[in-house]
Design an enzyme around this catalytic site. Structure first.
Site, PDB file in Angstrom:
ATOM      1  N   HIS A  60       1.021  -1.041  -0.083  1.00  0.00           N
ATOM      2  CA  HIS A  60       0.028   0.149   0.158  1.00  0.00           C
ATOM      3  C   HIS A  60       0.663   1.092   0.203  1.00  0.00           C
ATOM      4  O   HIS A  60       2.134   1.076   0.103  1.00  0.00           O
ATOM      5  CB  HIS A  60      -0.884  -0.077   1.086  1.00  0.00           C
ATOM      6  CG  HIS A  60      -0.365   0.149   2.468  1.00  0.00           C
ATOM      7  ND1 HIS A  60       0.388  -1.007   2.990  1.00  0.00           N
ATOM      8  CD2 HIS A  60      -0.456   0.994   3.477  1.00  0.00           C
ATOM      9  CE1 HIS A  60       0.992  -0.638   4.268  1.00  0.00           C
ATOM     10  NE2 HIS A  60       0.414   0.463   4.424  1.00  0.00           N
ATOM     11  N   HIS A  62       1.570   3.812   1.949  1.00  0.00           N
ATOM     12  CA  HIS A  62       1.795   4.565   3.372  1.00  0.00           C
ATOM     13  C   HIS A  62       3.672   4.343   3.149  1.00  0.00           C
ATOM     14  O   HIS A  62       4.076   3.557   2.604  1.00  0.00           O
ATOM     15  CB  HIS A  62       1.382   3.837   4.347  1.00  0.00           C
ATOM     16  CG  HIS A  62       0.187   4.203   4.778  1.00  0.00           C
ATOM     17  ND1 HIS A  62      -0.703   3.638   5.662  1.00  0.00           N
ATOM     18  CD2 HIS A  62      -0.667   5.128   4.275  1.00  0.00           C
ATOM     19  CE1 HIS A  62      -1.980   4.219   5.724  1.00  0.00           C
ATOM     20  NE2 HIS A  62      -1.880   5.319   4.851  1.00  0.00           N
ATOM     21  N   ASP A  64       6.142   4.072   5.002  1.00  0.00           N
ATOM     22  CA  ASP A  64       6.782   3.175   5.667  1.00  0.00           C
ATOM     23  C   ASP A  64       7.011   1.670   4.856  1.00  0.00           C
ATOM     24  O   ASP A  64       7.429   0.885   5.394  1.00  0.00           O
ATOM     25  CB  ASP A  64       6.825   2.967   7.171  1.00  0.00           C
ATOM     26  CG  ASP A  64       5.072   2.476   7.288  1.00  0.00           C
ATOM     27  OD1 ASP A  64       4.166   3.010   6.532  1.00  0.00           O
ATOM     28  OD2 ASP A  64       4.806   1.870   8.373  1.00  0.00           O
ATOM     29  N   HIS A  65       6.137   1.682   3.690  1.00  0.00           N
ATOM     30  CA  HIS A  65       6.045   0.562   2.988  1.00  0.00           C
ATOM     31  C   HIS A  65       6.490   0.781   1.468  1.00  0.00           C
ATOM     32  O   HIS A  65       6.876  -0.053   0.856  1.00  0.00           O
ATOM     33  CB  HIS A  65       4.743  -0.030   2.801  1.00  0.00           C
ATOM     34  CG  HIS A  65       4.379  -0.537   4.173  1.00  0.00           C
ATOM     35  ND1 HIS A  65       4.268  -1.784   4.538  1.00  0.00           N
ATOM     36  CD2 HIS A  65       3.964   0.082   5.360  1.00  0.00           C
ATOM     37  CE1 HIS A  65       3.821  -1.871   5.543  1.00  0.00           C
ATOM     38  NE2 HIS A  65       3.621  -0.789   6.271  1.00  0.00           N
ATOM     39  N   HIS A 140      -7.249  -1.522   5.671  1.00  0.00           N
ATOM     40  CA  HIS A 140      -6.477  -0.739   6.334  1.00  0.00           C
ATOM     41  C   HIS A 140      -7.249   0.747   5.996  1.00  0.00           C
ATOM     42  O   HIS A 140      -8.254   1.004   5.381  1.00  0.00           O
ATOM     43  CB  HIS A 140      -4.817  -0.840   5.935  1.00  0.00           C
ATOM     44  CG  HIS A 140      -3.971  -0.279   6.434  1.00  0.00           C
ATOM     45  ND1 HIS A 140      -4.013   0.119   7.842  1.00  0.00           N
ATOM     46  CD2 HIS A 140      -2.832   0.523   6.230  1.00  0.00           C
ATOM     47  CE1 HIS A 140      -3.008   0.687   8.216  1.00  0.00           C
ATOM     48  NE2 HIS A 140      -2.295   1.087   7.148  1.00  0.00           N
ATOM     49  N   ASP A 210      -0.347  -3.860   5.918  1.00  0.00           N
ATOM     50  CA  ASP A 210      -1.067  -3.533   7.346  1.00  0.00           C
ATOM     51  C   ASP A 210      -2.613  -4.061   7.222  1.00  0.00           C
ATOM     52  O   ASP A 210      -3.225  -3.796   6.075  1.00  0.00           O
ATOM     53  CB  ASP A 210      -0.954  -2.338   7.641  1.00  0.00           C
ATOM     54  CG  ASP A 210       0.487  -1.828   7.719  1.00  0.00           C
ATOM     55  OD1 ASP A 210       1.506  -2.573   7.422  1.00  0.00           O
ATOM     56  OD2 ASP A 210       0.886  -0.542   7.816  1.00  0.00           O
ATOM     57  N   HIS A 268       6.003  -5.642  12.208  1.00  0.00           N
ATOM     58  CA  HIS A 268       5.312  -4.405  12.009  1.00  0.00           C
ATOM     59  C   HIS A 268       4.972  -3.903  13.538  1.00  0.00           C
ATOM     60  O   HIS A 268       3.908  -3.297  13.769  1.00  0.00           O
ATOM     61  CB  HIS A 268       4.268  -4.238  11.058  1.00  0.00           C
ATOM     62  CG  HIS A 268       3.726  -2.962  10.628  1.00  0.00           C
ATOM     63  ND1 HIS A 268       2.747  -2.351  11.123  1.00  0.00           N
ATOM     64  CD2 HIS A 268       4.328  -2.259   9.526  1.00  0.00           C
ATOM     65  CE1 HIS A 268       2.571  -1.121  10.645  1.00  0.00           C
ATOM     66  NE2 HIS A 268       3.469  -1.233   9.371  1.00  0.00           N
TER      67      HIS A 268
END
Length: 301
Positions: A60, A62, A64-65, A140, A210, A268
């Site tokens: 996805h 975001h 941090d990914h 999410h 997530d 995570h």
């Protein structure tokens, strides 16, 4: 099947921890799953050859990914990469990457293919003669998919001693490996199962990060060999899961138990916690075959 955790912490990179990224080696492939900041530094630390990565799966959009993706793509260019790179991820990933390349006047010398995903149903996104990859729709704050990696069944193994005793010609070996029977010159039918062994059991890996606790994934990941499931919070912060759309360690274990997976890997983690052993302690009250992801850790699966 080998899994290398490059990063497994939530939200922000720190000097001692990295956001989500991992490499799965399965049946001759080397797949990069998510690409948080610092991914290429971690790849170098683990001595993983950049050129072997041809498929990148982003869960996805975001940061941090996927904030490490543009840097990795640019490094591939500087290393004079020639072969194709395929990126799988949510709709919008092509736009955000190409915009950065265009504004920085940085253009790849290799073919860059984007496979943008929009479906809320599980779908096959990659398949060849060795491996099939399908999405795991997650719940999410933004559109998110996990990924399920399945080996395809291998060839049967030959009982060479018995085959030679029966005088079976080598020209039939491939037929036997493929499961076929053989008819000898005298008309005798040699049944496949009498002269071959079963192939190695197929292995599978499911990546779920997530997501809030979501039982709809259970039929997709049923009986998977190894499940990586996000466990952002401990029970003491369970009141945050609905707002943030994340899971607790216990909820990850409950999914693993209901899906009858072989092994659960937790990861995570929120950076608010100093001791990740507590994630195992809480999850083990529900599921027993548990490993903790840690940056740089390798799992020979």
């Amino acid at each position: 099947m080998k899994l290398t955790i490059l990063g497994c912490y939530a939200a922000t990179p720190r000097s001692i921890t990295n956001p989500t990224s991992q490499v799965l080696e399965i049946n001759g492939h080397m797949f990069l799953i998510d690409c948080g900041e610092g991914t290429q530094v971690q790849l170098r630390k683990k001595k993983i050859k950049f050129a072997k990565i041809n498929h990148i799966f982003i869960s996805h959009l975001h940061g941090d990914h996927f904030y490490g993706l543009i840097g990795l793509i640019s490094t591939f260019m500087l290393l004079n990469r020639q072969h194709d790179l395929h990126v799988y991820g949510p709709k919008g990933i092509k736009e955000v990457i190409l915009l950065q390349l265009r504004l920085s006047k940085s253009y790849t010398g290799y073919a860059l293919y984007f496979h943008e995903l929009e479906s809320t149903e599980s779908e096959v996104v990659f398949e060849d003669e060795r491996v099939v990859v399908r999405t795991i729709p997650l719940e999410h704050r933004v559109y998110t998919n996990g990924y399920l990696f399945n080996e395809k069944p291998g060839a049967r193994k030959l009982n060479i001693g018995l085959i030679e005793d029966l005088g079976i010609d080598r020209c039939y070996y491939q037929k036997l490996k493929n499961g076929g029977d053989v008819i000898l010159d005298d008309g005798t039918v040699v049944r496949n199962e009498t002269v071959t062994y079963n192939p190695e059991p197929i292995k599978s890996y499911a990546f779920c990060s997530d997501t809030v606790y979501n039982e709809s994934v259970i039929p997709i990941i049923k009986d998977v060999s190894v499940l990586y499931h996000e466990s952002t919070f401990l029970d003491s912060e369970s009141h945050l899961t609905e707002r943030t759309k994340h899971s607790t360690a216990k909820e990850a274990a409950l999914i693993a138990s209901k899906a009858n997976v072989g092994k659960l890997i937790l990861g995570h983690y929120s950076t608010r916690y100093d001791n990740i052993d507590n994630f195992r302690k809480e999850a083990s009250t529900i599921f027993h075959t548990i490993e903790l992801a840690e940056d740089g850790k390798e799992f020979d699966l």
